[in-house]
Design a protein around this motif. Structure first.
Motif, PDB file in Angstrom:
ATOM      1  N   VAL A   1       0.850  -1.196   0.000  1.00 49.85           N
ATOM      2  CA  VAL A   1       0.000   0.000   0.000  1.00 49.85           C
ATOM      3  C   VAL A   1       0.888   1.249   0.000  1.00 49.85           C
ATOM      4  CG1 VAL A   1      -1.895  -1.138   1.215  1.00 49.85           C
ATOM      5  CG2 VAL A   1      -0.151   0.071   2.537  1.00 49.85           C
ATOM      6  N   GLY A   2       0.386   2.305  -0.589  1.00 44.54           N
ATOM      7  CA  GLY A   2       1.044   3.608  -0.493  1.00 44.54           C
ATOM      8  C   GLY A   2       2.466   3.654  -0.994  1.00 44.54           C
ATOM      9  N   ILE A   3       2.792   2.880  -2.017  1.00 40.81           N
ATOM     10  CA  ILE A   3       4.173   2.806  -2.499  1.00 40.81           C
ATOM     11  C   ILE A   3       4.476   4.003  -3.393  1.00 40.81           C
ATOM     12  CG2 ILE A   3       5.862   1.402  -3.730  1.00 40.81           C
ATOM     13  CD1 ILE A   3       3.934  -0.989  -3.215  1.00 40.81           C
ATOM     14  N   ASP A   4       5.600   4.633  -3.141  1.00 42.35           N
ATOM     15  CA  ASP A   4       6.042   5.787  -3.929  1.00 42.35           C
ATOM     16  C   ASP A   4       7.538   5.649  -4.181  1.00 42.35           C
ATOM     17  OD1 ASP A   4       7.082   8.466  -4.573  1.00 42.35           O
ATOM     18  OD2 ASP A   4       5.055   9.156  -4.133  1.00 42.35           O
TER      19      ASP A   4
ATOM     20  N   ASP B   1      -3.804   3.525 -15.301  1.00 42.75           N
ATOM     21  CA  ASP B   1      -3.353   4.427 -14.243  1.00 42.75           C
ATOM     22  C   ASP B   1      -4.510   4.995 -13.443  1.00 42.75           C
ATOM     23  OD1 ASP B   1      -0.729   4.044 -14.881  1.00 42.75           O
ATOM     24  OD2 ASP B   1      -0.510   5.893 -16.043  1.00 42.75           O
ATOM     25  N   VAL B   2      -5.688   5.042 -14.035  1.00 46.64           N
ATOM     26  CA  VAL B   2      -6.860   5.562 -13.325  1.00 46.64           C
ATOM     27  C   VAL B   2      -7.119   4.774 -12.047  1.00 46.64           C
ATOM     28  CG1 VAL B   2      -9.365   5.881 -13.472  1.00 46.64           C
ATOM     29  CG2 VAL B   2      -7.920   6.450 -15.433  1.00 46.64           C
ATOM     30  N   HIS B   3      -6.912   3.477 -12.102  1.00 48.82           N
ATOM     31  CA  HIS B   3      -7.211   2.634 -10.948  1.00 48.82           C
ATOM     32  C   HIS B   3      -6.264   2.881  -9.775  1.00 48.82           C
ATOM     33  CE1 HIS B   3     -10.121   0.678 -13.350  1.00 48.82           C
ATOM     34  NE2 HIS B   3      -9.285  -0.053 -14.071  1.00 48.82           N
ATOM     35  N   LYS B   4      -5.091   3.404 -10.047  1.00 53.17           N
ATOM     36  CA  LYS B   4      -4.114   3.595  -8.979  1.00 53.17           C
ATOM     37  C   LYS B   4      -4.601   4.585  -7.929  1.00 53.17           C
ATOM     38  CE  LYS B   4      -0.171   2.553 -11.980  1.00 53.17           C
ATOM     39  NZ  LYS B   4       1.098   3.045 -12.579  1.00 53.17           N
ATOM     40  N   ARG B   5      -5.560   5.430  -8.273  1.00 54.47           N
ATOM     41  CA  ARG B   5      -6.083   6.420  -7.328  1.00 54.47           C
ATOM     42  C   ARG B   5      -7.343   5.942  -6.615  1.00 54.47           C
ATOM     43  NH1 ARG B   5      -4.431   9.321 -11.862  1.00 54.47           N
ATOM     44  NH2 ARG B   5      -6.549   9.424 -12.725  1.00 54.47           N
TER      45      ARG B   5
ATOM     46  N   ALA C   1      -8.398   0.048  -4.584  1.00 55.10           N
ATOM     47  CA  ALA C   1      -7.179  -0.545  -5.116  1.00 55.10           C
ATOM     48  C   ALA C   1      -6.025  -0.346  -4.140  1.00 55.10           C
ATOM     49  CB  ALA C   1      -6.824   0.058  -6.467  1.00 55.10           C
ATOM     50  N   ASP C   2      -6.021   0.802  -3.467  1.00 55.62           N
ATOM     51  CA  ASP C   2      -4.998   1.127  -2.472  1.00 55.62           C
ATOM     52  C   ASP C   2      -5.669   1.961  -1.381  1.00 55.62           C
ATOM     53  OD1 ASP C   2      -2.922   2.219  -0.938  1.00 55.62           O
ATOM     54  OD2 ASP C   2      -1.561   2.342  -2.650  1.00 55.62           O
ATOM     55  N   PRO C   3      -5.839   1.403  -0.190  1.00 58.64           N
ATOM     56  CA  PRO C   3      -6.600   2.094   0.850  1.00 58.64           C
ATOM     57  C   PRO C   3      -5.972   3.396   1.332  1.00 58.64           C
ATOM     58  CG  PRO C   3      -5.501   0.181   1.770  1.00 58.64           C
ATOM     59  CD  PRO C   3      -5.328   0.104   0.269  1.00 58.64           C
ATOM     60  N   THR C   4      -4.692   3.633   1.009  1.00 59.23           N
ATOM     61  CA  THR C   4      -4.106   4.920   1.396  1.00 59.23           C
ATOM     62  C   THR C   4      -4.745   6.067   0.628  1.00 59.23           C
ATOM     63  OG1 THR C   4      -2.302   4.767  -0.220  1.00 59.23           O
ATOM     64  CG2 THR C   4      -1.900   3.829   1.965  1.00 59.23           C
ATOM     65  N   ASN C   5      -5.484   5.769  -0.437  1.00 63.55           N
ATOM     66  CA  ASN C   5      -6.191   6.811  -1.185  1.00 63.55           C
ATOM     67  C   ASN C   5      -7.490   7.245  -0.511  1.00 63.55           C
ATOM     68  OD1 ASN C   5      -4.334   6.857  -3.388  1.00 63.55           O
ATOM     69  ND2 ASN C   5      -5.313   5.052  -4.272  1.00 63.55           N
ATOM     70  N   ALA C   6      -7.918   6.528   0.505  1.00 64.29           N
ATOM     71  CA  ALA C   6      -9.174   6.856   1.173  1.00 64.29           C
ATOM     72  C   ALA C   6      -9.026   8.149   1.968  1.00 64.29           C
ATOM     73  CB  ALA C   6      -9.592   5.714   2.095  1.00 64.29           C
ATOM     74  N   GLY C   7     -10.034   8.980   1.890  1.00 64.64           N
ATOM     75  CA  GLY C   7     -10.002  10.237   2.633  1.00 64.64           C
ATOM     76  C   GLY C   7     -10.251  10.068   4.116  1.00 64.64           C
TER      77      GLY C   7
END
Length: 310
Positions: free
Chosen positions: A189-192, A222-226, A230-236
């Motif tokens: 998750v949250g990989i940068d 790439d749309v799915h990456k946000r 797909a990645d819970p770090t995107n949750a507000g």
């Protein structure tokens, strides 16, 4: 965040594994999977004992999903842990994580339901998520079928850790099923690429090309990456999700992403236990010969037992 050197036992395990590298092609992947299945018989020939195991299938959104149920050597019913294996959403199986699931059953006193999900690139996002959520919903609705007492947790390592986290997030946002705990083992998750763990440790178990290929296979667009599913770090807001244990490893490229998600959970008020094993590598909790793997599984078992106690 990391020790001066990798644990010698983990380093020795890595040196044995380096004979096999992940192929970055569909044809090579097919052969790699076949080879992995062939070697699993040797790896699992003397498994740790549990009360019982049952192989079967459970309903999935696109067909039956293979599953293996591990029961403790005790009188049930038991709390249930639905487990998802790692492998970059591309590799891995119930067999590759048999030892870990057996040890987790022994240490937690929980029934562990290990579920296989559809793999990329044949089945890109959201197939794995749909399968994971369906498995959790099924386990919640059929506790008798898994020796369960109604208490429910999700767990997984690497890509499976991400699926467990997403299942917990979706359950919170969609009013069920009720998940009592989540255990995320070095989750993907949250990989940068700018994270220090990626810059400094890419090449230890996972190199930059591996991570990029896994992402391309899984996300496809790439749309799915946000997408937070797909990645819970995107949750507000993750304030409604189940309490968690998050495990990371000091020499893991995914370390900083896992740590950031643990901090996100804490920031949103979710009771969270964060443990970083400073001298370990990605995937260490599947390494039978590593003493720290046994230690980490025992500690995680205690977390689950405490969280799911009567």
């Amino acid at each position: 965040m990391e020790a001066d050197r990798i644990d010698p036992q983990a380093k020795a395990a890595l040196e044995r594994q380096e004979r096999l590298s992940v192929p970055h092609s569909r044809y090579g992947l097919k052969l790699f999977r076949q080879l992995s299945r062939a070697t699993m018989w040797v790896q699992n020939r003397n498994p740790p004992s549990v009360g019982a195991t049952f192989d079967g299938t459970i309903p999935g959104p696109a067909g039956e999903l293979d599953a293996r149920l591990y029961l403790p050597d005790a009188e049930g019913p038991f709390p249930t842990v639905v487990f998802f294996h790692g492998g970059g959403y591309v590799l891995g199986s119930i067999a590759t994580h048999d030892w870990l699931c057996r040890q987790l059953t022994r240490e937690s006193g929980c029934a562990v339901l290990s579920v296989a999900y559809r793999l990329a690139p044949e089945h890109p996002f959201p197939a794995a998520v749909e399968d994971a959520v369906a498995a959790v919903e099924w386990a919640a609705a059929h506790p008798d079928a898994v020796g369960g007492d109604g208490r429910l947790a999700v767990a997984g390592d690497s890509a499976g850790g991400s699926l467990a986290a997403v299942a917990a997030l979706m359950a919170a946002e969609r009013d069920g099923p009720e998940i009592d705990y989540q255990a995320l083992l070095y989750p993907s998750v949250g990989i940068d690429e700018d994270q220090s763990s990626v810059r400094e440790h890419a090449g230890v178990v996972l190199d930059a090309d591996d991570m990029e290929w896994f992402r391309d296979c899984y996300y496809e667009s790439d749309v799915h990456k946000r997408n937070p599913y797909a990645d819970p770090t995107n949750a507000g807001d993750v304030s409604g999700v189940a309490p968690a244990t998050v495990v990371t490893a000091g020499f893991d490229p995914l370390r900083d992403g896992g740590k950031a998600y643990a901090e996100q959970l804490v920031g949103d008020g979710v009771p969270t236990r964060y443990r970083n094993y400073e001298d370990q590598v990605h995937g260490f909790m599947t390494m039978q010969e590593v003493d720290r793997a046994h230690e980490a599984i025992a500690t995680l078992g205690d977390d689950l037992a405490d969280a799911l106690a009567d």
